[in-house]
Scaffold this active site. Structure first.
Site, PDB file in Angstrom:
ATOM      1  N   LYS A  13       0.825  -1.215   0.000  1.00 24.87           N
ATOM      2  CA  LYS A  13       0.000   0.000   0.000  1.00 24.87           C
ATOM      3  C   LYS A  13       0.861   1.269   0.000  1.00 24.87           C
ATOM      4  O   LYS A  13       0.632   2.178  -0.773  1.00 24.87           O
ATOM      5  CB  LYS A  13      -0.911   0.049   1.244  1.00 24.87           C
ATOM      6  CG  LYS A  13      -1.919  -1.073   1.322  1.00 24.87           C
ATOM      7  CD  LYS A  13      -2.889  -0.847   2.486  1.00 24.87           C
ATOM      8  CE  LYS A  13      -2.249  -0.790   3.850  1.00 24.87           C
ATOM      9  NZ  LYS A  13      -1.659  -2.049   4.314  1.00 24.87           N
ATOM     10  N   ARG A  88      -9.194   0.889   9.242  1.00 22.76           N
ATOM     11  CA  ARG A  88      -8.738  -0.461   9.586  1.00 22.76           C
ATOM     12  C   ARG A  88      -9.775  -1.234  10.374  1.00 22.76           C
ATOM     13  O   ARG A  88      -9.551  -2.417  10.660  1.00 22.76           O
ATOM     14  CB  ARG A  88      -7.466  -0.374  10.427  1.00 22.76           C
ATOM     15  CG  ARG A  88      -6.170  -0.582   9.665  1.00 22.76           C
ATOM     16  CD  ARG A  88      -5.040  -0.393  10.635  1.00 22.76           C
ATOM     17  NE  ARG A  88      -3.832  -1.088  10.313  1.00 22.76           N
ATOM     18  CZ  ARG A  88      -2.794  -0.526   9.684  1.00 22.76           C
ATOM     19  NH1 ARG A  88      -2.874   0.698   9.240  1.00 22.76           N
ATOM     20  NH2 ARG A  88      -1.692  -1.211   9.501  1.00 22.76           N
ATOM     21  N   ARG A 127      11.744  -5.821   4.737  1.00 19.46           N
ATOM     22  CA  ARG A 127      11.515  -4.392   4.453  1.00 19.46           C
ATOM     23  C   ARG A 127      12.505  -3.486   5.196  1.00 19.46           C
ATOM     24  O   ARG A 127      12.756  -3.657   6.388  1.00 19.46           O
ATOM     25  CB  ARG A 127      10.090  -4.061   4.883  1.00 19.46           C
ATOM     26  CG  ARG A 127       9.695  -2.628   4.646  1.00 19.46           C
ATOM     27  CD  ARG A 127       8.221  -2.519   4.552  1.00 19.46           C
ATOM     28  NE  ARG A 127       7.538  -2.648   5.837  1.00 19.46           N
ATOM     29  CZ  ARG A 127       6.225  -2.512   5.973  1.00 19.46           C
ATOM     30  NH1 ARG A 127       5.467  -2.282   4.927  1.00 19.46           N
ATOM     31  NH2 ARG A 127       5.668  -2.632   7.153  1.00 19.46           N
ATOM     32  N   ARG A 160      11.842  -1.266  10.508  1.00 18.90           N
ATOM     33  CA  ARG A 160      10.813  -0.810  11.442  1.00 18.90           C
ATOM     34  C   ARG A 160      10.777  -1.729  12.658  1.00 18.90           C
ATOM     35  O   ARG A 160      10.899  -2.940  12.522  1.00 18.90           O
ATOM     36  CB  ARG A 160       9.441  -0.838  10.751  1.00 18.90           C
ATOM     37  CG  ARG A 160       9.105   0.433  10.050  1.00 18.90           C
ATOM     38  CD  ARG A 160       7.853   0.310   9.227  1.00 18.90           C
ATOM     39  NE  ARG A 160       6.691  -0.256   9.924  1.00 18.90           N
ATOM     40  CZ  ARG A 160       5.462  -0.216   9.419  1.00 18.90           C
ATOM     41  NH1 ARG A 160       5.231   0.350   8.250  1.00 18.90           N
ATOM     42  NH2 ARG A 160       4.456  -0.750  10.076  1.00 18.90           N
ATOM     43  N   ARG A 171       0.175  -8.652  13.617  1.00 12.88           N
ATOM     44  CA  ARG A 171      -0.396  -7.657  12.697  1.00 12.88           C
ATOM     45  C   ARG A 171      -1.244  -8.331  11.625  1.00 12.88           C
ATOM     46  O   ARG A 171      -2.291  -7.831  11.238  1.00 12.88           O
ATOM     47  CB  ARG A 171       0.728  -6.837  12.056  1.00 12.88           C
ATOM     48  CG  ARG A 171       1.330  -5.833  13.040  1.00 12.88           C
ATOM     49  CD  ARG A 171       2.674  -5.318  12.592  1.00 12.88           C
ATOM     50  NE  ARG A 171       2.627  -4.595  11.359  1.00 12.88           N
ATOM     51  CZ  ARG A 171       3.655  -4.486  10.511  1.00 12.88           C
ATOM     52  NH1 ARG A 171       4.806  -5.071  10.779  1.00 12.88           N
ATOM     53  NH2 ARG A 171       3.530  -3.806   9.410  1.00 12.88           N
TER      54      ARG A 171
END
Ligand code: AMP
Length: 213
Positions: A13, A88, A127, A160, A171
């Protein structure tokens, strides 16, 4: 153009929203980025949100709708916006709908970034963000040249805090339980579009643009 990008963590996203922002000249509004900025700044919101984010849970609907309604009132959002990471929960989706109805500016589309769950893990654990440019990279999926471009310029590849395996599992579970029902929410409103989000950044972006025509 007013759009919501839906999709699991790691579905791309953020990457796609940034590309769309440059192409269409409308702001990417990432609630995750806004919360991380608040944490870094040590504001009251940041203090409330920090632990919740690190555990991979959701910040309360009340706080989130407050943040979004303030952000959407800013002048750069008058010509449109790309919501990345909001809504969300069903409550957030309903509150957003009400907010946009009051302003007579309904959503044009909710785009589901659709990707297999086994790909998500690789995207999330690999990531990294370049500390110099903010560019999103991936130690498994970016080319060596892309990674070198950051590090040879003196940048660091930052991971992160919430991109560790344990938090990622949570998550993804939170996504399945609380966010996935929004696919049906937007389908019922006739504005859901699904984009196959597997493949290169450019290939997915082409599909996204096609879905928006
Ligand atoms: P993201 O960068 O979109 O993956 O968001 C990172 C974290 O910020 C999430 O795991 C949540 O803890 C929090 N967060 C971001 N957006 C929302 C939202 N709309 N509602 C609740 N929590 C959020």
């Amino acid at each position: 153009m007013r759009i919501v990008l839906l999709g699991a963590p790691g579905s791309g996203k953020g990457t796609q929203a940034r590309k769309l922002m440059s192409e269409r000249n409308i702001p990417q509004i990432s609630t995750g980025d806004m919360l991380r900025e608040a944490v870094a700044a040590g504001s009251r919101l940041g203090q409330q949100a920090g632990e919740i984010i690190d555990a991979g849970n959701l910040v309360s609907d009340e706080i989130m709708i407050g943040i979004i309604s303030e952000r959407l009132a800013r002048p750069d959002a008058t010509n449109g916006f790309i919501l990345d990471g909001f809504p969300r929960t069903e409550q957030q989706a309903e509150d957003l709908e009400e907010l946009l109805d009051q302003r007579a500016t309904p959503l044009d589309a909710a785009i589901l970034m659709d990707v297999d769950s086994d790909i998500l893990m690789k995207r999330l654990t690999g990531r990294r963000t370049c500390s110099l440019t903010g560019k999103l990279l991936n130690v498994y999926l970016s080319t060596q040249a892309e990674l070198d471009e950051c590090t040879s310029a003196g940048g660091e590849l930052i991971q992160r805090e919430d991109d560790n395996e344990e938090t990622i599992e949570n998550r993804l579970e939170v996504y399945r339980q609380q966010t996935e029902p929004l696919v049906e929410f937007y389908r019922q409103r006739g504005c859901l579009k699904t984009v196959d989000a597997d493949g290169s950044v450019d290939a997915v972006f082409e599909r996204l643009l096609e879905a928006l025509t």
